[in-house]
Scaffold this motif. Structure first.
Motif, PDB file in Angstrom:
ATOM      1  N   LEU A 140      40.655  47.690  32.232  1.00  0.00           N
ATOM      2  CA  LEU A 140      39.560  48.771  32.153  1.00  0.00           C
ATOM      3  C   LEU A 140      39.786  49.364  31.188  1.00  0.00           C
ATOM      4  CD1 LEU A 140      37.339  50.199  33.718  1.00  0.00           C
ATOM      5  CD2 LEU A 140      39.174  51.318  35.082  1.00  0.00           C
ATOM      6  N   LEU A 141      38.823  49.555  30.425  1.00  0.00           N
ATOM      7  CA  LEU A 141      38.853  50.702  28.965  1.00  0.00           C
ATOM      8  C   LEU A 141      40.047  49.890  28.130  1.00  0.00           C
ATOM      9  CD1 LEU A 141      38.118  53.902  30.428  1.00  0.00           C
ATOM     10  CD2 LEU A 141      36.559  52.554  29.151  1.00  0.00           C
ATOM     11  N   GLY A 142      40.103  48.643  28.209  1.00  0.00           N
ATOM     12  CA  GLY A 142      41.069  48.226  27.176  1.00  0.00           C
ATOM     13  C   GLY A 142      42.562  48.161  27.988  1.00  0.00           C
ATOM     14  N   ILE A 143      42.829  48.928  29.162  1.00  0.00           N
ATOM     15  CA  ILE A 143      44.134  49.008  29.802  1.00  0.00           C
ATOM     16  C   ILE A 143      44.093  47.740  30.847  1.00  0.00           C
ATOM     17  CG2 ILE A 143      45.751  50.632  30.740  1.00  0.00           C
ATOM     18  CD1 ILE A 143      44.390  52.799  29.365  1.00  0.00           C
ATOM     19  N   GLY A 144      45.128  47.081  30.938  1.00  0.00           N
ATOM     20  CA  GLY A 144      45.055  46.089  32.051  1.00  0.00           C
ATOM     21  C   GLY A 144      46.462  45.808  32.410  1.00  0.00           C
ATOM     22  N   LYS A 145      46.705  44.537  33.507  1.00  0.00           N
ATOM     23  CA  LYS A 145      47.648  44.214  33.870  1.00  0.00           C
ATOM     24  C   LYS A 145      47.516  42.963  34.212  1.00  0.00           C
ATOM     25  CE  LYS A 145      51.864  45.447  36.776  1.00  0.00           C
ATOM     26  NZ  LYS A 145      52.300  46.496  37.481  1.00  0.00           N
ATOM     27  N   GLU A 146      48.587  41.986  34.103  1.00  0.00           N
ATOM     28  CA  GLU A 146      48.735  40.454  34.622  1.00  0.00           C
ATOM     29  C   GLU A 146      49.400  40.478  35.652  1.00  0.00           C
ATOM     30  OE1 GLU A 146      47.127  38.195  32.738  1.00  0.00           O
ATOM     31  OE2 GLU A 146      46.099  39.779  31.380  1.00  0.00           O
ATOM     32  N   TYR A 147      49.085  39.521  36.594  1.00  0.00           N
ATOM     33  CA  TYR A 147      49.911  39.133  37.885  1.00  0.00           C
ATOM     34  C   TYR A 147      49.948  37.684  38.106  1.00  0.00           C
ATOM     35  CZ  TYR A 147      48.138  43.956  38.989  1.00  0.00           C
ATOM     36  OH  TYR A 147      48.000  45.185  39.064  1.00  0.00           O
ATOM     37  N   GLU A 148      51.139  37.164  38.832  1.00  0.00           N
ATOM     38  CA  GLU A 148      51.530  35.784  38.845  1.00  0.00           C
ATOM     39  C   GLU A 148      52.047  35.595  39.973  1.00  0.00           C
ATOM     40  OE1 GLU A 148      53.389  32.346  36.088  1.00  0.00           O
ATOM     41  OE2 GLU A 148      53.479  34.157  35.621  1.00  0.00           O
ATOM     42  N   LEU A 149      51.803  34.561  40.921  1.00  0.00           N
ATOM     43  CA  LEU A 149      52.693  34.177  42.123  1.00  0.00           C
ATOM     44  C   LEU A 149      52.999  32.743  41.820  1.00  0.00           C
ATOM     45  CD1 LEU A 149      50.332  35.648  44.681  1.00  0.00           C
ATOM     46  CD2 LEU A 149      52.246  36.573  43.925  1.00  0.00           C
TER      47      LEU A 149
END
Length: 227
Positions: free
Chosen positions: A93-102
Motif C-alpha cells: 500500500l503506497l509502496g510499503i508492503g510485506k511478504e508472507y510464506e508458509l
C-alpha cells in the motif's frame, strides 16, 4: 491491503481443508480474469491461474487497486485428498508492503486459503456435508481461521465471459453474523470461481464477475460461451 483481500474472494480468502470427495471432477488448468468492484475503490481486474507442475498444482491470484496491490500463490496436491505444500503472498500500500510464506511443515495440519478455495469448490459440487459445514484454514500469517458454509440452489449466470451454470455457496464467519459471501463455482472445473458477492450489514459491499476464461484441458472449449 490484507483487509481488502479479505473481502475479495478471488484473492481467496476463505476456506477449507480436508479430503475431497471421490465424486469431485479432476482438476483442469485454466486462466481466468475477473472484474472486481469494491465500495469506495476503483474497479479493477483480478487474475487467477491454475496450472500443473508435475504431480503438483499451483494456484496464483493477483490484483491491484489504485495504490494497493496483492498476490497469492499456493502449491498443493489434488488427489482424493487435497494437501497444501507451500504458500506465498505479498501486499503493498503506497509502496510499503510485506511478504508472507508458509512451508510444508506449517501447512501439515490445515491448508492455506488458496488451496482451501480450490477444495471448497470440489466439496460444493459433491455436497457431502450436512448444512451448515465448518471450514478451517490458515490465513496469510499462518493463523487458524474458521468459517461456516452452506450450499445454495444452482443457478444460470449471465457474465461478461458468457453464460454458465453455477454451484453457489454461502459463507459466513461464526463471530461476524452480519458478514456473508456468496461464491459461484463452475460445477465441472474445480477451483474456477465464476462470481462472488460480499455483503455486510445488509448491503452489498463488493462483487466479482468472470470476464475472460481460457481452459487448457482437451475436451473443454477455450471459449466458455454457452457452457
Amino acid at each position: 491491503m490484507p483487509a481488502l483481500l479479505r473481502r475479495c474472494a478471488a484473492l481467496a480468502l476463505l476456506l477449507l481443508l480436508v479430503a475431497g470427495s471421490a465424486l469431485a471432477a479432476e482438476p483442469r488448468p485454466f486462466d481466468a480474469r475477473y472484474r472486481l468492484e469494491v465500495t469506495g475503490w476503483p474497479s479493477t481486474t483480478v487474475k487467477h491461474r491454475l496450472s500443473r507442475d508435475g504431480t503438483h498444482w499451483q494456484s496464483d491470484m493477483r490484483a491491484a487497486i489504485s495504490v494497493a496491490r496483492g498476490h497469492e500463490r499456493s502449491r498443493f496436491i489434488a488427489g482424493d485428498a487435497t494437501r497444501s505444500l507451500h504458500y506465498a503472498s505479498g501486499y503493498s500500500l503506497l509502496g510499503i508492503g510485506k511478504e508472507y510464506e508458509l512451508d510444508r511443515e506449517a501447512l501439515a495440519r490445515l491448508p492455506d486459503r488458496q488451496t482451501a478455495l480450490f477444495e471448497l469448490s470440489r466439496r460444493a459440487v459433491a455436497d457431502d456435508c450436512a448444512s451448515p459445514c465448518r471450514l478451517r484454514y490458515l490465513d496469510h500469517r499462518g493463523r487458524e481461521e474458521r468459517v461456516d458454509y452452506r450450499r445454495l440452489d444452482r443457478r444460470m449466470l449471465e457474465l461478461p465471459a458468457g453464460r454458465f451454470e453455477a454451484v453457489r455457496v454461502e459463507v459466513t464467519e461464526p463471530d461476524e453474523p452480519d458478514r456473508r459471501m456468496v461464491f459461484s463455482f463452475h460445477p465441472g472445473v474445480p477451483g474456477l470461481l465464476l462470481a462472488m458477492e460480499y455483503h455486510r450489514d445488509g448491503a452489498q459491499r463488493s462483487r466479482l464477475a468472470l470476464t475472460d476464461l481460457t481452459l487448457a484441458a482437451a475436451g473443454l472449449a477455450s471459449s466458455p460461451k454457452g457452457n
